[in-house]
Design a protein around this motif. Structure first.
Motif, short mmCIF file in Angstrom:
data_model
loop_
_atom_site.label_atom_id
_atom_site.label_comp_id
_atom_site.label_asym_id
_atom_site.label_seq_id
_atom_site.Cartn_x
_atom_site.Cartn_y
_atom_site.Cartn_z
N PRO A 396 4.08 14.79 -1.79
CA PRO A 396 2.81 14.07 -1.87
C PRO A 396 2.91 12.81 -2.74
CG PRO A 396 2.78 15.95 -3.34
CD PRO A 396 4.07 16.04 -2.58
N ILE A 397 1.96 11.90 -2.50
CA ILE A 397 1.89 10.63 -3.21
C ILE A 397 0.92 10.76 -4.37
CG2 ILE A 397 1.31 8.18 -2.97
CD1 ILE A 397 1.71 8.57 0.07
N THR A 398 1.25 10.16 -5.48
CA THR A 398 0.32 10.13 -6.61
C THR A 398 -0.19 8.71 -6.81
OG1 THR A 398 2.05 9.73 -8.25
CG2 THR A 398 1.51 12.03 -7.75
N VAL A 399 -1.46 8.58 -7.09
CA VAL A 399 -2.06 7.26 -7.26
C VAL A 399 -1.49 6.58 -8.51
CG1 VAL A 399 -4.04 8.01 -8.63
CG2 VAL A 399 -4.24 6.01 -7.15
N GLU A 400 -1.04 7.36 -9.47
CA GLU A 400 -0.49 6.79 -10.70
C GLU A 400 0.82 6.03 -10.43
OE1 GLU A 400 -3.29 9.89 -11.54
OE2 GLU A 400 -1.40 9.96 -10.40
N SER A 401 1.65 6.56 -9.54
CA SER A 401 2.97 5.94 -9.32
C SER A 401 2.99 5.03 -8.09
CB SER A 401 4.03 7.03 -9.15
OG SER A 401 3.77 7.83 -8.01
N LYS A 432 -9.91 7.62 -3.45
CA LYS A 432 -8.90 8.38 -4.22
C LYS A 432 -8.34 7.56 -5.39
CE LYS A 432 -8.61 12.05 -1.43
NZ LYS A 432 -9.04 13.41 -1.84
N GLY A 433 -8.67 6.27 -5.43
CA GLY A 433 -8.20 5.41 -6.51
C GLY A 433 -7.10 4.44 -6.12
N PHE A 434 -6.72 4.40 -4.87
CA PHE A 434 -5.67 3.48 -4.44
C PHE A 434 -6.22 2.06 -4.28
CE2 PHE A 434 -4.04 7.59 -3.05
CZ PHE A 434 -2.70 7.51 -3.38
N GLU A 435 -5.36 1.08 -4.48
CA GLU A 435 -5.67 -0.31 -4.18
C GLU A 435 -5.15 -0.59 -2.77
OE1 GLU A 435 -3.97 -2.80 -7.12
OE2 GLU A 435 -5.22 -2.02 -8.76
#
Length: 553
Positions: A396-401, A432-435
């Motif tokens: 999975p992808i994390t929005v932080e990284s 979800k917080g992504f740009e």
């Protein structure tokens, strides 16, 4: 012939037999001809209603619009215009064919990937409950074609996959639930599609199987449907030359499509398989049959060579005259006319259409949608997306990284929409917080500007598409850009909300997901699974690698 209607698939009692007999006896020749027609109603227009009043068809096919009120009012008007109860048919296939004001049900391939017959039961029951309240009593499902040629744009997401046993099990469930809800089921596309990557709307397609091969595949599927009392078969514009050649010395006739092929409709379907229900042609305006003979010949031969009903017209009044003239000059026999009309009436009686019924109600449909009739649909939708490839365990992808994402998409493509419809994934990722940056012509594909790239495709299998593929020139909006593959520089994810074979055009993409259809629950499920909040499905009813090892890496 009337006594055969006491048997499968109609099981008529004496009262129903009497209605069929008396109704037929009181028909004029013109009224008998009218029963052979299944007219398209797409625009809910006064012209369409006037044609129904004039021809008095045996059936209509309803293309359902986005307005519940319009649909209910139109069907009520149509029913009042008809002197004999109408068969009202529709393609109840789920996916993009779901009613916009009802539950958004997965298409057949998405359901097949779950390998859960109970999910088919549930979804079919949801569709049937909605259809009944719209006056629909005849479904042109299930599709029992086989996903053999992955390039086929007409099979793909519409079928239950490529495994004969799975198709058999799930089609049995579809038939059972529809007909328990008093909606006639139809298996299609006779004598079997999926071994030709072309589209019957555009060309006569070919099933290349020998008789023995056909017996072990499509023969088993159709025999199973017949044994489970399916009421109708749709005879398509598909040739089965290895069978037709057993009866025809003229090689040109080997390529005669089933819709106008007596050997396929009568000898194979009725005599060998024992089908006693109604045979409807596929749309008679398709090039798969219109390229074989002129219009007059097509109309007459459709009925004379074994179909009981002609689906769709170019000019209904002209087609009516073609059939009437064919009857008068002997090209259409009295025997075939009688057989067809009696079968049409028998199917109506098997659906209790010979009994009085009340007008349809908008309120009744709204009461259904406000109930819990479809409470599990969201859960089923969310379980369908299939993770095909996940190289280097990028997900999975994390929005932080991986906050910055470039989305490249052409939107939802639908043959009935002049422009692509935007997907909702962009907004879901932002929440979800992504740009999110949406790619447009002129935007740089330089890797330093993004953390990852997301390709989104949405093109379900359907008519007149010929081929479904990745058009890199259009997608990347440039000659040199069309040859650049960003996954050599950046983590890249590709999602198909439709055709499941796009890896063929992107064999080395590191992460690939088949989501099958673009309804909002499925889109949200993909986003949630991308970030690890839910799990992807790990099964598929087809080979997404198209039989090519290259696509696995």
């Amino acid at each position: 012939m009337l006594n055969t209607f006491k048997q499968a698939p109609f099981y008529l009692d004496e009262q129903a037999i009497k209605w069929v007999k008396d109704t037929y006896k009181n028909f004029t020749t013109e009224q008998k001809i009218g029963q052979l027609f299944n007219l398209m109603v797409m625009q809910n227009s006064p012209d369409e209603l006037a044609m129904i009043k004039k021809i008095q068809p045996g059936a209509i096919t309803k293309f359902v619009t986005g307005s519940l009120e319009t649909e209910i009012n139109t069907i009520n008007k149509i029913r009042h215009l008809s002197n004999t109860p109408l068969l009202i048919s529709s393609d109840l296939e789920g996916g993009s064919m779901s009613f916009s004001f009802g539950a958004q049900v997965p298409n057949q391939l998405a359901l097949a990937g779950l390998n859960d017959k109970k999910a088919v039961d549930y979804c079919t029951n949801v569709i049937a409950q909605e259809a009944k309240l719209l006056g629909i009593n005849w479904s042109f499902t299930p599709v029992i074609d086989i996903n053999k040629k992955f390039k086929s744009a007409i099979v793909g997401t519409r079928s239950y996959g490529s495994d004969i046993h799975l198709i058999k099990s799930m089609s049995q469930a579809n038939i059972k639930i529809l007909q328990q809800n008093n909606i006639a089921a139809t298996v299609k596309h006779w004598p079997g599609e999926g071994f030709d990557d072309r589209d019957q709307h555009l060309v006569t397609t070919v099933n290349p199987m020998t008789k023995d091969q056909w017996d072990q595949s499509f023969g088993k599927l159709y025999q199973s449907a017949i044994n489970n009392d399916v009421k109708a078969v749709m005879s398509a514009h598909i040739a089965l030359p290895q069978y037709t050649k057993l009866y025809e010395d003229n090689q040109e006739q080997w390529w005669r499509p089933a819709s106008i092929n007596k050997h396929l409709n009568q000898t194979l379907l009725r005599d060998e398989l024992g089908f006693n229900g109604l045979v409807v042609s596929d749309a008679s305006t398709m090039a798969g049959v219109s390229s074989f003979s002129n219009r007059e010949t097509v109309c007459v031969e459709t009925i004379e060579n074994g179909c009981d009903m002609l689906l769709f017209c170019q000019d209904p009044l002209q087609d009516f005259d073609f059939l009437l003239n064919g009857l008068r000059n002997g090209q259409l026999s009295e025997a075939r006319l009688e057989q067809s009309v009696l079968r049409i009436l028998a199917m109506k009686a098997s659906l209790n259409l010979h009994h009085p019924s009340q007008d349809l109600s908008v309120d009744a449909f709204k009461q259904l949608t406000q109930s819990d009739y479809a409470k599990n649909i969201k859960k089923i939708n969310r379980s369908t997306p299939h993770l095909v490839k996940n190289k280097s365990d990028f997900l999975p992808i994390t929005v932080e990284s991986k906050k910055r994402v470039l989305i490249i998409s052409e939107g939802i493509k639908n043959i009935f929409s002049p422009h692509p419809i935007p997907l909702q994934v962009n907004e879901m990722l932002i929440k979800k917080g992504f740009e999110v940056v949406e790619f447009k012509a002129g935007i740089s594909l330089q890797p330093e500007n993004y953390d990852w790239i997301l390709y989104l495709f949405s093109n379900e299998s359907g008519l007149l598409k010929s081929r479904i593929y990745i058009d890199w020139l259009s997608l990347h909006a440039g000659f040199m850009e069309s040859m650049y593959r960003p996954w050599v520089d950046l983590p890249t994810v590709m999602v198909s909300f439709g055709h499941p074979y796009l890896l063929y055009d992107a064999p080395s993409v590191p992460v690939y997901i088949n989501a099958y259809c673009p309804n909002s629950d499925v889109q949200q499920a993909v986003v949630d699974a991308l970030v690890g909040e839910i799990n992807f499905n790990d099964q598929a009813a087809i080979d997404p690698f198209c039989g090519l090892d290259q696509l696995k890496y």
